[in-house]
Design a protein around this motif. Structure first.
Motif, PDB file in Angstrom:
ATOM      1  N   GLU A  24       1.321   3.327  -2.233  1.00  0.00           N
ATOM      2  CA  GLU A  24       0.677   4.430  -2.946  1.00  0.00           C
ATOM      3  C   GLU A  24      -0.323   5.182  -2.076  1.00  0.00           C
ATOM      4  OE1 GLU A  24      -1.844   0.830  -3.266  1.00  0.00           O
ATOM      5  OE2 GLU A  24       0.288   1.187  -3.594  1.00  0.00           O
ATOM      6  N   LEU A  25      -0.626   4.640  -0.909  1.00  0.00           N
ATOM      7  CA  LEU A  25      -1.618   5.250  -0.021  1.00  0.00           C
ATOM      8  C   LEU A  25      -1.000   6.116   1.075  1.00  0.00           C
ATOM      9  CD1 LEU A  25      -3.974   2.171   0.444  1.00  0.00           C
ATOM     10  CD2 LEU A  25      -4.234   4.094  -1.138  1.00  0.00           C
ATOM     11  N   ARG A  26       0.312   6.159   1.149  1.00  0.00           N
ATOM     12  CA  ARG A  26       0.957   6.935   2.210  1.00  0.00           C
ATOM     13  C   ARG A  26       2.230   7.585   1.670  1.00  0.00           C
ATOM     14  NH1 ARG A  26       2.125   1.558   3.212  1.00  0.00           N
ATOM     15  NH2 ARG A  26       4.344   1.099   3.119  1.00  0.00           N
ATOM     16  N   ASP A  50     -11.071   5.112   1.791  1.00  0.00           N
ATOM     17  CA  ASP A  50     -11.240   5.177   0.334  1.00  0.00           C
ATOM     18  C   ASP A  50     -12.448   4.365  -0.113  1.00  0.00           C
ATOM     19  OD1 ASP A  50      -9.057   6.810   0.157  1.00  0.00           O
ATOM     20  OD2 ASP A  50      -7.720   5.296  -0.726  1.00  0.00           O
ATOM     21  N   VAL A  51     -12.661   3.211   0.496  1.00  0.00           N
ATOM     22  CA  VAL A  51     -13.812   2.383   0.150  1.00  0.00           C
ATOM     23  C   VAL A  51     -15.101   3.113   0.492  1.00  0.00           C
ATOM     24  CG1 VAL A  51     -15.058   0.279   0.792  1.00  0.00           C
ATOM     25  CG2 VAL A  51     -12.625   0.178   0.276  1.00  0.00           C
ATOM     26  N   THR A 111      -2.301   2.607   6.932  1.00  0.00           N
ATOM     27  CA  THR A 111      -2.611   2.164   5.569  1.00  0.00           C
ATOM     28  C   THR A 111      -3.972   1.484   5.515  1.00  0.00           C
ATOM     29  OG1 THR A 111      -0.252   1.896   5.115  1.00  0.00           O
ATOM     30  CG2 THR A 111      -1.768   0.779   3.636  1.00  0.00           C
ATOM     31  N   ALA A 112      -4.264   0.656   6.502  1.00  0.00           N
ATOM     32  CA  ALA A 112      -5.579  -0.002   6.550  1.00  0.00           C
ATOM     33  C   ALA A 112      -6.690   1.023   6.734  1.00  0.00           C
ATOM     34  CB  ALA A 112      -5.607  -1.029   7.683  1.00  0.00           C
ATOM     35  N   ARG A 114      -6.629   4.104   5.740  1.00  0.00           N
ATOM     36  CA  ARG A 114      -6.768   4.819   4.462  1.00  0.00           C
ATOM     37  C   ARG A 114      -7.551   3.988   3.453  1.00  0.00           C
ATOM     38  NH1 ARG A 114      -4.069   8.619   1.046  1.00  0.00           N
ATOM     39  NH2 ARG A 114      -5.371   8.598  -0.810  1.00  0.00           N
ATOM     40  N   ARG A 115      -7.291   2.687   3.422  1.00  0.00           N
ATOM     41  CA  ARG A 115      -8.048   1.813   2.513  1.00  0.00           C
ATOM     42  C   ARG A 115      -9.536   1.835   2.850  1.00  0.00           C
ATOM     43  NH1 ARG A 115      -3.592  -2.641   2.286  1.00  0.00           N
ATOM     44  NH2 ARG A 115      -2.643  -2.077   0.299  1.00  0.00           N
ATOM     45  N   ARG A 116      -9.848   1.732   4.137  1.00  0.00           N
ATOM     46  CA  ARG A 116     -11.255   1.772   4.555  1.00  0.00           C
ATOM     47  C   ARG A 116     -11.904   3.105   4.202  1.00  0.00           C
ATOM     48  NH1 ARG A 116      -9.145  -0.768   9.117  1.00  0.00           N
ATOM     49  NH2 ARG A 116      -9.157   1.206  10.256  1.00  0.00           N
ATOM     50  N   ARG A 161     -15.663   5.996  -2.001  1.00  0.00           N
ATOM     51  CA  ARG A 161     -16.101   5.488  -3.306  1.00  0.00           C
ATOM     52  C   ARG A 161     -17.571   5.063  -3.248  1.00  0.00           C
ATOM     53  NH1 ARG A 161     -10.918   2.235  -3.775  1.00  0.00           N
ATOM     54  NH2 ARG A 161      -9.504   3.734  -4.703  1.00  0.00           N
ATOM     55  N   GLY A 208       0.794  -1.215   0.000  1.00  0.00           N
ATOM     56  CA  GLY A 208       0.000   0.000   0.000  1.00  0.00           C
ATOM     57  C   GLY A 208       0.827   1.265   0.000  1.00  0.00           C
TER      58      GLY A 208
END
Length: 95
Positions: free
Chosen positions: A25-27, A86-87, A79-80, A82-84, A90, A23
């Motif tokens: 690209e997320l940080r 982003d979901v 990172t986790a 940020r993923r949440r 979206r 991940g």
């Protein structure tokens, strides 16, 4: 002056943490090394104030490897998160 050795070691290992955890690209590229260096400075200083000598292996293990472990956990957690986020964004946008 020995604190600089701990800080440089933690920063270098923090760079390795950045590349080992997915991940990227997320940080930012400086997140993991910055966390590792800051934690290393705090731990090293705290242990020195507590009376642990520079010749103690525990000082070096805690300030370098402990800092890298904290940086790895914090980086993975951020990172986790940020993923949440982003979901959720979206889904809210209907993408």
């Amino acid at each position: 002056m020995y604190i600089l050795l701990a800080l440089v070691g933690a920063c270098v290992l923090g760079i390795a943490v950045h590349y080992l955890i997915g991940g990227r690209e997320l940080r930012g590229v400086a997140l993991a090394p910055a966390i590792a260096t800051a934690v290393s400075a705090i731990v090293y200083t705290g242990l020195q104030w507590a009376g642990v000598g520079e010749d103690s292996v525990w000082l070096w293990l805690a300030s370098v490897l402990g800092a890298v472990l904290v940086a790895a956990l914090a980086t993975a957690g951020l990172t986790a998160a940020r993923r949440r986020a982003d979901v959720h964004k979206r889904a809210a946008l209907g993408i």
